[in-house]
Write an enzyme that holds these catalytic residues in place. Structure first.
Site, PDB file in Angstrom:
ATOM      1  N   ASP A 108       2.235   6.857   7.806  1.00  0.00           N
ATOM      2  CA  ASP A 108       3.641   6.445   7.752  1.00  0.00           C
ATOM      3  C   ASP A 108       4.151   6.307   6.311  1.00  0.00           C
ATOM      4  O   ASP A 108       3.365   6.274   5.370  1.00  0.00           O
ATOM      5  CB  ASP A 108       3.788   5.066   8.420  1.00  0.00           C
ATOM      6  CG  ASP A 108       4.059   5.199   9.910  1.00  0.00           C
ATOM      7  OD1 ASP A 108       4.503   6.275  10.334  1.00  0.00           O
ATOM      8  OD2 ASP A 108       3.813   4.213  10.644  1.00  0.00           O
ATOM      9  N   TYR A 135     -10.066   3.202   7.703  1.00  0.00           N
ATOM     10  CA  TYR A 135      -8.894   2.697   6.998  1.00  0.00           C
ATOM     11  C   TYR A 135      -9.283   1.416   6.267  1.00  0.00           C
ATOM     12  O   TYR A 135     -10.146   0.662   6.737  1.00  0.00           O
ATOM     13  CB  TYR A 135      -7.764   2.348   7.978  1.00  0.00           C
ATOM     14  CG  TYR A 135      -6.974   3.525   8.465  1.00  0.00           C
ATOM     15  CD1 TYR A 135      -5.867   3.977   7.746  1.00  0.00           C
ATOM     16  CD2 TYR A 135      -7.316   4.180   9.644  1.00  0.00           C
ATOM     17  CE1 TYR A 135      -5.123   5.056   8.204  1.00  0.00           C
ATOM     18  CE2 TYR A 135      -6.575   5.269  10.096  1.00  0.00           C
ATOM     19  CZ  TYR A 135      -5.468   5.692   9.363  1.00  0.00           C
ATOM     20  OH  TYR A 135      -4.733   6.760   9.808  1.00  0.00           O
TER      21      TYR A 135
END
Lengths: 258, 258
Positions: free
Chosen positions: A52, A110
């Site tokens: 994003d 992540y």
């Protein structure tokens, strides 16, 4: 026809995310512009993860195919010379024809960075989630255990995704704390899984932060997962603290030391 | 009439420097806009140092006078609520009427941050001088000694300044190294003096880097200073690595532990 795998680093601050969109500055868009120039033909790249706006990457992966003159070993240097200063190609290597950054990926790691600081820290605003209240790290660590394994993570998915199979497996979820100065602590959340739903890492982080703030008890995590209800989980942590750290292309086992 | 001293932090990346300029986004301009609103009258602030575009501050100082209603103890919170996210007021306190951030200052400390890294590090591009060659830190430390004391630093001043008295005293100049990871080292240069010429810290840094790269010998520093010739000194280090760390308003002594 060559098939090339790129490993890419980017600072997501000034991008409208990975995915190409008309009129917007995106990571995919910038890289394709440069490769199209270098290869003298229209190049389209496939990224392993569509990060994003504001999300960073230490190790995004992307593949692209083409029949062009530039030798693969020259791509890294040539592309980095042309790319803007917030994207950097770490490596470019030729891979088998059927290899695809997204479909061949077996897992991802992540990292989410939180900065605990009493006073606002302007330098970290795009790179950390700034939190000025003391977090109960032991409770957060305890909560991590409930996420591990294969679950329907629907409660940890933002709306706006058309994914229907919301079962994912989390192999590993760790929290570590580094003291940065007398008044500052870095809290790092690292999560590895076979895949993640839309905003899943940021909602897991927001939920862990609420555990740290004693708004949610660690043992409630299981109920939240089972509820499959987004409103039961915590808030969504800001994009700037999230880093796509690594894409794995070989099988990972739960508990494997990665 | 109140006289208020502000201590200010800013990330210089997106500013055209400290000093107000028409049509440009400057730190002084942004703060004056906010204070003018809070005080319901035109406020002008005097900064201790006019940092250049891209230069950061951990502890800039500025004073402003006015006859306004808002209590001094409310200024910090009220101003921070209105300021953009790359400026932060650390404190606001009332001072004597004749106190002036620039003319009352007795000394300043600047920090310059270098990142030694084999591969480009995109995340540090606005906050460090990225150097990929190994630096001889011992030689750089040796060179530091030659700068200490009162000298005519004309060789370390960029053109474009109309200062005629180019004698300044450097009280302290230190280099420290912090390992950040297996491949990365942070090299911090800290310099304290009674004042600095235009670009002086960045030219001292560039010269020290050339010592580290063995292009200049440490003992040549004295000749460079004595030459009073800008072309004898090293290159100017990039703005993004420079931080205005502190402004002192009491007397400093050479060698004092600051």
């Amino acid at each position: 026809m060559k098939n090339v795998l790129l490993k890419i680093q980017y600072d997501g601050t000034l991008f409208s995310g990975w995915q190409k969109q008309p009129e917007l500055r995106t990571v995919q868009g910038e890289i394709e512009k440069v490769l199209t120039k270098l290869c003298c033909q229209t190049i389209e790249i496939n990224g392993a993860s569509r990060t994003d706006a504001g999300v960073h990457a230490y190790g995004q992966a992307a593949t692209f195919k083409g029949d062009y003159a530039i030798p693969v070993e020259n791509i890294k240097k040539a592309a980095n010379n042309l790319l803007p200063e917030d994207i950097y190609i770490l490596s470019a290597e030729e891979v088998d024809d059927d290899f695809h950054a997204r479909f061949s990926s077996k897992g991802k790691t992540y990292e989410y960075k939180i900065l605990y600081t009493k006073e606002k820290d302007i330098f970290s605003r795009n790179y950390y989630y700034n939190i000025c209240k003391e977090l109960d790290i032991e409770a957060m660590k305890k909560a991590c255990g409930y996420f591990i394994g294969s679950h329907d993570f629907r409660a940890f998915m933002s709306s706006g995704s058309n994914v229907t199979d919301t079962v994912r497996e989390i192999y590993d979820l760790n929290i570590s704390v580094k003291k940065k100065s007398a008044k500052k602590k870095e809290i790092l959340i690292e999560v590895t899984g076979n895949g993640f739903l839309y905003n899943m890492v940021r909602i897991i982080t927001g939920t862990l932060v609420e555990v740290g703030l004693k708004k949610i008890k660690p043992e409630e995590i299981l109920n939240i997962i089972e509820s499959k209800n987004r409103y039961m989980a915590g808030h969504i942590a800001p994009a700037g603290g999230l880093y796509l750290k690594e894409i794995y292309f070989s099988d990972l086992q739960k508990g494997e030391n990665i």
